[in-house]
Motif scaffolding. Structure first.
Motif, short mmCIF file in Angstrom:
data_model
loop_
_atom_site.label_atom_id
_atom_site.label_comp_id
_atom_site.label_asym_id
_atom_site.label_seq_id
_atom_site.Cartn_x
_atom_site.Cartn_y
_atom_site.Cartn_z
N SER A 198 153.62 55.13 12.79
CA SER A 198 153.67 56.31 12.19
C SER A 198 155.01 57.07 12.52
CB SER A 198 152.44 57.24 12.53
OG SER A 198 151.22 56.73 12.66
N HIS A 199 155.00 58.16 11.60
CA HIS A 199 156.45 58.94 11.54
C HIS A 199 156.10 59.70 12.62
CE1 HIS A 199 158.24 57.55 8.02
NE2 HIS A 199 157.35 57.89 7.23
N TYR B 146 164.96 51.16 15.09
CA TYR B 146 164.15 52.46 14.75
C TYR B 146 165.05 53.68 15.36
CZ TYR B 146 159.64 51.10 13.10
OH TYR B 146 158.50 50.55 12.57
N PRO C 180 160.10 63.27 6.59
CA PRO C 180 160.10 62.08 7.42
C PRO C 180 161.34 60.99 6.87
CG PRO C 180 158.16 62.02 6.26
CD PRO C 180 158.57 63.06 6.06
N THR D 28 162.01 56.18 11.55
CA THR D 28 161.99 57.30 12.18
C THR D 28 160.94 57.58 12.98
OG1 THR D 28 163.95 58.07 11.07
CG2 THR D 28 163.13 59.53 12.45
N VAL D 29 161.00 57.71 14.11
CA VAL D 29 159.33 58.20 15.10
C VAL D 29 159.73 59.21 15.89
CG1 VAL D 29 157.77 57.25 16.25
CG2 VAL D 29 159.04 55.76 15.08
#
Ligand SMILES: [Zn+2]
Length: 343
Positions: free
Chosen positions: A34-35, A128, A154, A158-159
């Motif tokens: 997930s973001h 990432y 977002p 990218t997290v």
């Protein structure tokens, strides 16, 4: 049991929280990261350790995402993560005031803006980009709004991982954009085992685990830093003495200890008082086996004998009330003086 749970290769160095680890690992394996995530649970429960393992698995050059997820611990990326200098992983924390040496009250809007601009750049290492916001309850109002903007726009791969021990403070608009993961207390036996693994003797490990209330980070800290354990035990002794002091001494203590204390510090002390009162109530009701502060056993017993169960129940209620007043910005001195009137 899922593959991630049953395969030792998937175990992250996090004490407890196996389901959360498995969930995050599967999200990497299935390419469904997930973001944004919101980890919540009390300080020391393992949110930071989990975030570290998660981002490490995302960026390690050797971790094979189709087969196994233990970061190798040896590649450049792993070493950079360990030293918190990985160019694509950012840690947003409350800064230290260079003048006073104390941690500042808030994470500022400027810090969030800087993070936002870093996250918008291409990753240095073609993998990432991740940001971990620690103690998000300390985001200033403007900083929280700026963070929301980052969540609303977002970028790919990218997290953002937001950690907090005060869920109610996090704006609903932020919560609704995150995968929310709640960290529950870890079993005492698991904490004991993790301390034994670190070299603690079994009985000592069990005592520390009991003190930690399901929070491995607290137990590990007491084990690796005996001074912090000593300071904690001093606070308990101080409180027990306070319950036996006359009113003038009690008021003097409040003035000298809390006259200039920060609200966070007062909360920590009230939490220690709360646990000590809980131990006293457990002794009073013949539940000695559930007492957390085993080392203070005989002192606790003596003082518990001087109170009725009803009185202890009332004191427990009064501490909870004092915490509520503090949270509502009532003067700390007034709140604490009001509390110590009840002994
Ligand atoms: Zn690695």
């Amino acid at each position: 049991m899922s593959k991630a749970l049953s395969n030792p290769k998937f175990q992250w160095p996090v004490v407890g929280h196996k389901n959360i680890a498995a969930y995050l690992q599967n999200s990497i394996v299935k390419n469904k990261v997930s973001h944004a995530y919101l980890f919540f649970g009390p300080a020391g429960i393992g949110k930071t350790a989990m975030a570290e393992s998660f981002v490490n698995s995302l960026v390690c050059r050797q971790a094979d995402h189709r087969d196994g997820l233990i970061p190798c611990g040896l590649c450049d990326c792993c070493l950079q993560i360990k030293n918190r200098i990985h160019p694509d992983v950012y840690w947003l924390e409350r800064p230290t005031d260079p003048k006073t040496g104390r941690v500042k009250k808030n994470i500022s809007i400027d810090q969030v803006r800087e993070l936002k601009s870093k996250l918008s750049l291409r990753p240095f290492l073609d993998s990432y980009k991740a940001a971990v916001v620690t103690e998000a309850q300390h985001l200033s109002q403007e900083a929280a709004n700026a963070l929301l903007k980052t969540l609303e726009e977002p970028t790919a791969k990218t997290v953002l991982i937001i950690l907090t021990d005060n869920f109610s403070w996090i704006p609903k608009t932020i919560v609704s954009r995150c995968q929310v993961l709640k960290f529950l207390p870890v079993a005492q036996s698991e904490i004991t085992a993790s301390l034994v693994e670190r070299g603690a003797e079994k009985l000592a490990a069990a005592k520390l685990a009991a003190l930690a209330y399901g929070r491995p980070g607290i137990a590990i800290n007491y084990f690796s830093d005996p001074e912090s354990l000593q300071a904690y035990q001093e606070k308990i002794k101080e409180f027990l003495a306070l319950t036996q002091a006359d009113l003038i001494q009690r008021f003097r203590f409040i003035q000298s200890e809390f006259g200039y204390a920060e609200t966070d510090e007062i909360f920590q002390t009230l939490n220690i008082w709360l646990k000590t009162l809980r131990d006293l109530a457990l002794i009073k009701t013949q539940n000695q086996n559930l007492v957390t502060n085993i080392s203070a056993g005989s002192d606790l017993e003596k003082i518990a004998n001087g109170y009725s169960t009803a009185k202890l129940t009332n004191l427990l209620r009064q501490v909870a009330l004092a915490k509520k007043y503090l949270a509502a910005n009532v003067s700390p001195r007034l709140t604490l003086e009001n509390f110590v009137l009840n002994f």
